[in-house]
Design a protein around this motif. Structure first.
Motif, PDB file in Angstrom:
ATOM      1  N   GLU A 129      19.626  39.943  60.013  1.00 32.19           N
ATOM      2  CA  GLU A 129      20.589  40.936  59.543  1.00 32.19           C
ATOM      3  C   GLU A 129      20.040  41.757  58.383  1.00 32.19           C
ATOM      4  O   GLU A 129      20.267  42.963  58.317  1.00 32.19           O
ATOM      5  CB  GLU A 129      21.879  40.238  59.109  1.00 32.19           C
ATOM      6  CG  GLU A 129      22.589  39.480  60.220  1.00 32.19           C
ATOM      7  CD  GLU A 129      23.241  40.406  61.228  1.00 32.19           C
ATOM      8  OE1 GLU A 129      23.662  41.503  60.818  1.00 32.19           O
ATOM      9  OE2 GLU A 129      23.337  40.024  62.404  1.00 32.19           O
ATOM     10  N   LEU A 143      18.307  44.484  60.666  1.00 38.92           N
ATOM     11  CA  LEU A 143      19.303  45.498  61.001  1.00 38.92           C
ATOM     12  C   LEU A 143      19.576  46.416  59.811  1.00 38.92           C
ATOM     13  O   LEU A 143      19.738  47.624  59.983  1.00 38.92           O
ATOM     14  CB  LEU A 143      20.597  44.822  61.450  1.00 38.92           C
ATOM     15  CG  LEU A 143      20.573  44.168  62.833  1.00 38.92           C
ATOM     16  CD1 LEU A 143      21.848  43.362  63.071  1.00 38.92           C
ATOM     17  CD2 LEU A 143      20.396  45.210  63.936  1.00 38.92           C
ATOM     18  N   ARG A 201      20.797  41.132  68.804  1.00 36.88           N
ATOM     19  CA  ARG A 201      20.595  42.109  67.725  1.00 36.88           C
ATOM     20  C   ARG A 201      20.063  43.438  68.265  1.00 36.88           C
ATOM     21  O   ARG A 201      20.450  44.511  67.795  1.00 36.88           O
ATOM     22  CB  ARG A 201      19.653  41.532  66.668  1.00 36.88           C
ATOM     23  CG  ARG A 201      20.312  40.511  65.753  1.00 36.88           C
ATOM     24  CD  ARG A 201      19.457  40.187  64.558  1.00 36.88           C
ATOM     25  NE  ARG A 201      18.301  39.381  64.877  1.00 36.88           N
ATOM     26  CZ  ARG A 201      18.265  38.055  64.873  1.00 36.88           C
ATOM     27  NH1 ARG A 201      19.344  37.366  64.554  1.00 36.88           N
ATOM     28  NH2 ARG A 201      17.149  37.406  65.159  1.00 36.88           N
TER      29      ARG A 201
END
Length: 297
Positions: A129, A143, A201
């Motif tokens: 993340e 991300l 993801r």
């Protein structure tokens, strides 16, 4: 949650009435997409023919585009990971708009009025993340960093309202094999696929790119940026998070000729509609200070 894409259905799919210069910045997957199908012929990822060729270059030319390419070995074509895009456009926009082929530049004042850019399949291996707001130039594949990289691009694209920028999502990866071995069996982790979370993801990020309500284009005021979701097409339009049309070699994430042909059929009307949308809004808003009139070529 439904991904709300840019709706281009109200715009013509006809090609430009006069020649428009287009530059494609990409790695090998994009080079094969451009090539005619045939033996492996070309250099620096700019293939004239390739066994996996999709024939996009010829169709673009037939539709009125003057095609230019920048691949491996050139200043503009080298460095196409997500972490490279913000710096490339931030520091090299003028060279991008003047690139003819590799490091050869237009010498007669010609400007590229369509810029298509794409990272390689490896960009879909997103490790985690990350921490918001992210760093657009960071090499860590998170991300948060990916979002920061694409959001940062809009500042540079907004300065070029007469140029259409199309972000083509990376081709998906082949699905990794699940972990095996006696140690993993003893740990109760046998047959667990380490890529499952990575696949999720990749799907999330590519959906975010094309979602006009919650993605990077949310609130962007111009019509000179669009996203073509090649990732979704080559995953069988959501059949999985992995490459649905592999070229056939173990571990090779480059799409097959079949997959590339499907992409080409989708891309050409998308490109024409996106460009006609930009031109239509540019002309209708001329004189308001929001846009300048579309310049030839």
């Amino acid at each position: 949650m439904k991904t709300l894409e840019l709706d281009l259905s109200g715009y013509s799919a006809a090609g430009p009435g006069s020649p428009v210069h287009l530059l494609f910045i990409r790695q090998a997957a994009g080079g094969q997409l451009m090539a005619a199908r045939g033996p492996d012929k070309g250099e620096s990822g700019i293939f004239k023919t390739h066994p996996n060729g999709g024939g996009l270059r010829a169709l673009l030319m037939q539709n009125g585009y003057v095609v230019h390419e920048a691949g491996e070995g050139s200043e503009i074509g080298t460095g196409t990971d997500v972490c490279h895009w913000d710096r490339k456009f931030r520091e090299g926009m003028e060279k991008v708009l003047m690139t003819k082929r590799q490091d050869l530049l237009h010498s007669d004042g010609t400007r590229n009025r369509v810029v298509l850019f794409q990272s390689g399949p490896g960009s879909n291996w997103i490790d985690g993340e990350g921490i918001e707001p992210g760093n657009p130039d960071a090499r860590e594949k998170t991300l948060a960093n990916y979002k920061a990289a694409y959001r940062g691009l809009l500042k540079w694209f907004r300065r070029e309202p007469d140029t259409l920028f199309i972000a083509m999502t990376p081709a998906p990866l082949t699905k990794p094999e699940p972990a095996k071995g006696i140690v993993l069996r003893l740990l109760g982790k046998a047959d667990r696929n380490p890529g499952d979370e990575v696949g999720k993801r990749a799907r999330f990020f590519n959906n975010w790119l094309r979602n006009v309500h919650t993605g990077w284009l949310q609130g962007y005021p111009l019509e000179n940026v669009a996203v073509f979701d090649l990732y979704d097409i080559l995953t069988g339009c959501g059949s999985s998070n992995w490459l649905f049309y592999p070229a056939g070699r173990d571990g090779d994430s480059l799409p097959s000729a079949e997959g590339n042909l499907i992409v080409v059929r989708e891309f050409l009307p998308f490109l024409n509609r996106a460009r006609n949308r930009m031109v239509q809004h540019s002309i209708s808003a001329n004189g308001t200070g929001a846009y300048s009139r579309q310049a030839p070529g």
